[in-house]
Design a protein around this motif. Structure first.
Motif, PDB file in Angstrom:
ATOM      1  N   TYR A   1      11.752  42.164 -29.306  1.00  0.00           N
ATOM      2  CA  TYR A   1      11.526  43.548 -28.869  1.00  0.00           C
ATOM      3  C   TYR A   1      12.786  44.360 -29.125  1.00  0.00           C
ATOM      4  O   TYR A   1      13.853  44.042 -28.595  1.00  0.00           O
ATOM      5  CB  TYR A   1      11.156  43.579 -27.379  1.00  0.00           C
ATOM      6  CG  TYR A   1      10.889  44.960 -26.867  1.00  0.00           C
ATOM      7  CD1 TYR A   1       9.681  45.603 -27.137  1.00  0.00           C
ATOM      8  CD2 TYR A   1      11.846  45.657 -26.144  1.00  0.00           C
ATOM      9  CE1 TYR A   1       9.430  46.882 -26.683  1.00  0.00           C
ATOM     10  CE2 TYR A   1      11.613  46.938 -25.685  1.00  0.00           C
ATOM     11  CZ  TYR A   1      10.403  47.546 -25.961  1.00  0.00           C
ATOM     12  OH  TYR A   1      10.154  48.822 -25.515  1.00  0.00           O
TER      13      TYR A   1
ATOM     14  N   PRO B   1      12.044  43.989 -20.733  1.00  0.00           N
ATOM     15  CA  PRO B   1      11.158  45.138 -20.957  1.00  0.00           C
ATOM     16  C   PRO B   1       9.716  44.818 -20.556  1.00  0.00           C
ATOM     17  O   PRO B   1       9.258  43.676 -20.685  1.00  0.00           O
ATOM     18  CB  PRO B   1      11.264  45.369 -22.467  1.00  0.00           C
ATOM     19  CG  PRO B   1      12.523  44.695 -22.895  1.00  0.00           C
ATOM     20  CD  PRO B   1      12.711  43.548 -21.955  1.00  0.00           C
ATOM     21  N   ASP B   2       8.992  45.836 -20.102  1.00  0.00           N
ATOM     22  CA  ASP B   2       7.603  45.654 -19.663  1.00  0.00           C
ATOM     23  C   ASP B   2       6.735  45.020 -20.746  1.00  0.00           C
ATOM     24  O   ASP B   2       5.868  44.191 -20.450  1.00  0.00           O
ATOM     25  CB  ASP B   2       6.995  46.991 -19.247  1.00  0.00           C
ATOM     26  CG  ASP B   2       7.568  47.506 -17.937  1.00  0.00           C
ATOM     27  OD1 ASP B   2       8.165  46.705 -17.175  1.00  0.00           O
ATOM     28  OD2 ASP B   2       7.418  48.717 -17.664  1.00  0.00           O
ATOM     29  N   GLU B   3       6.958  45.401 -21.990  1.00  0.00           N
ATOM     30  CA  GLU B   3       6.152  44.868 -23.090  1.00  0.00           C
ATOM     31  C   GLU B   3       6.325  43.354 -23.227  1.00  0.00           C
ATOM     32  O   GLU B   3       5.379  42.629 -23.514  1.00  0.00           O
ATOM     33  CB  GLU B   3       6.514  45.550 -24.411  1.00  0.00           C
ATOM     34  CG  GLU B   3       6.109  47.006 -24.495  1.00  0.00           C
ATOM     35  CD  GLU B   3       7.088  47.986 -23.830  1.00  0.00           C
ATOM     36  OE1 GLU B   3       8.034  47.538 -23.124  1.00  0.00           O
ATOM     37  OE2 GLU B   3       6.888  49.194 -24.005  1.00  0.00           O
TER      38      GLU B   3
ATOM     39  N   GLY C   1       3.351  37.176 -19.379  1.00  0.00           N
ATOM     40  CA  GLY C   1       2.336  37.078 -18.332  1.00  0.00           C
ATOM     41  C   GLY C   1       0.992  36.646 -18.882  1.00  0.00           C
ATOM     42  O   GLY C   1       0.306  35.799 -18.296  1.00  0.00           O
ATOM     43  N   TYR C   2       0.611  37.190 -20.021  1.00  0.00           N
ATOM     44  CA  TYR C   2      -0.661  36.822 -20.638  1.00  0.00           C
ATOM     45  C   TYR C   2      -0.615  35.367 -21.108  1.00  0.00           C
ATOM     46  O   TYR C   2      -1.586  34.618 -20.944  1.00  0.00           O
ATOM     47  CB  TYR C   2      -1.002  37.761 -21.794  1.00  0.00           C
ATOM     48  CG  TYR C   2      -2.340  37.473 -22.411  1.00  0.00           C
ATOM     49  CD1 TYR C   2      -3.509  37.550 -21.659  1.00  0.00           C
ATOM     50  CD2 TYR C   2      -2.443  37.100 -23.752  1.00  0.00           C
ATOM     51  CE1 TYR C   2      -4.747  37.268 -22.220  1.00  0.00           C
ATOM     52  CE2 TYR C   2      -3.669  36.824 -24.321  1.00  0.00           C
ATOM     53  CZ  TYR C   2      -4.816  36.908 -23.547  1.00  0.00           C
ATOM     54  OH  TYR C   2      -6.041  36.618 -24.116  1.00  0.00           O
TER      55      TYR C   2
ATOM     56  N   TYR D   1      13.484  37.348 -26.641  1.00  0.00           N
ATOM     57  CA  TYR D   1      13.270  36.845 -25.293  1.00  0.00           C
ATOM     58  C   TYR D   1      12.442  35.571 -25.372  1.00  0.00           C
ATOM     59  O   TYR D   1      11.600  35.425 -26.266  1.00  0.00           O
ATOM     60  CB  TYR D   1      12.540  37.890 -24.443  1.00  0.00           C
ATOM     61  CG  TYR D   1      13.301  39.173 -24.310  1.00  0.00           C
ATOM     62  CD1 TYR D   1      14.157  39.375 -23.230  1.00  0.00           C
ATOM     63  CD2 TYR D   1      13.181  40.182 -25.259  1.00  0.00           C
ATOM     64  CE1 TYR D   1      14.878  40.556 -23.105  1.00  0.00           C
ATOM     65  CE2 TYR D   1      13.900  41.363 -25.145  1.00  0.00           C
ATOM     66  CZ  TYR D   1      14.737  41.550 -24.075  1.00  0.00           C
ATOM     67  OH  TYR D   1      15.455  42.708 -23.955  1.00  0.00           O
TER      68      TYR D   1
ATOM     69  N   VAL E   1       7.341  41.318 -20.699  1.00  0.00           N
ATOM     70  CA  VAL E   1       6.747  40.748 -19.485  1.00  0.00           C
ATOM     71  C   VAL E   1       5.239  40.621 -19.660  1.00  0.00           C
ATOM     72  O   VAL E   1       4.638  39.614 -19.255  1.00  0.00           O
ATOM     73  CB  VAL E   1       7.111  41.601 -18.253  1.00  0.00           C
ATOM     74  CG1 VAL E   1       6.343  41.136 -17.025  1.00  0.00           C
ATOM     75  CG2 VAL E   1       8.608  41.545 -17.991  1.00  0.00           C
ATOM     76  N   ASP E   2       4.602  41.616 -20.271  1.00  0.00           N
ATOM     77  CA  ASP E   2       3.155  41.565 -20.504  1.00  0.00           C
ATOM     78  C   ASP E   2       2.773  40.385 -21.393  1.00  0.00           C
ATOM     79  O   ASP E   2       1.799  39.681 -21.121  1.00  0.00           O
ATOM     80  CB  ASP E   2       2.660  42.862 -21.138  1.00  0.00           C
ATOM     81  CG  ASP E   2       2.651  44.035 -20.171  1.00  0.00           C
ATOM     82  OD1 ASP E   2       2.771  43.818 -18.947  1.00  0.00           O
ATOM     83  OD2 ASP E   2       2.524  45.181 -20.651  1.00  0.00           O
TER      84      ASP E   2
END
Length: 98
Positions: free
Chosen positions: A43, A2-4, A10-11, A48, A6-7
């Motif tokens: 999530y 999910p994008d959340e 990534g951070y 994850y 990945v964010d």
């Protein structure tokens, strides 16, 4: 992923590149000290993990990102740990050649 998630990962990696540590980053057991770090993000009922190392030649090597599907507690499944160890060896070999 999910994008959340990945964010968050990534951070965490952005902070690692800047020489800092994300609040959720912790040493992964089985690697002796803080040579391998993991960020765990939950999530919508799923977990994850992003696993990376910053101890090789001042670089950040992402070793593995995956959804934990084990139903046997919080322990990372053996096949995932084996893959992380294999990729850590490859990262060490890459750093020697760089």
């Amino acid at each position: 992923m999910p994008d959340e998630v990945v964010d968050v990962f990534g951070y965490a990696l952005h902070l690692a590149q800047a020489g800092k540590k994300h609040d959720q980053a912790k040493a992964m057991k089985g690697f002796g000290g803080a040579s391998v770090l993991e960020v765990v993000e939950d999530y919508m009922g799923d977990t994850y993990r992003a696993v990376y190392t910053v101890k090789i030649a001042e670089r950040v090597y992402v070793l593995h990102c995956f959804q934990k599907k084990s139903t046997k507690g919080i322990e990372t499944p053996k096949h995932e740990m084996d893959l992380i160890r294999e990729r850590l060896k490859a990262a060490l070999a890459h750093a020697k050649g760089a």
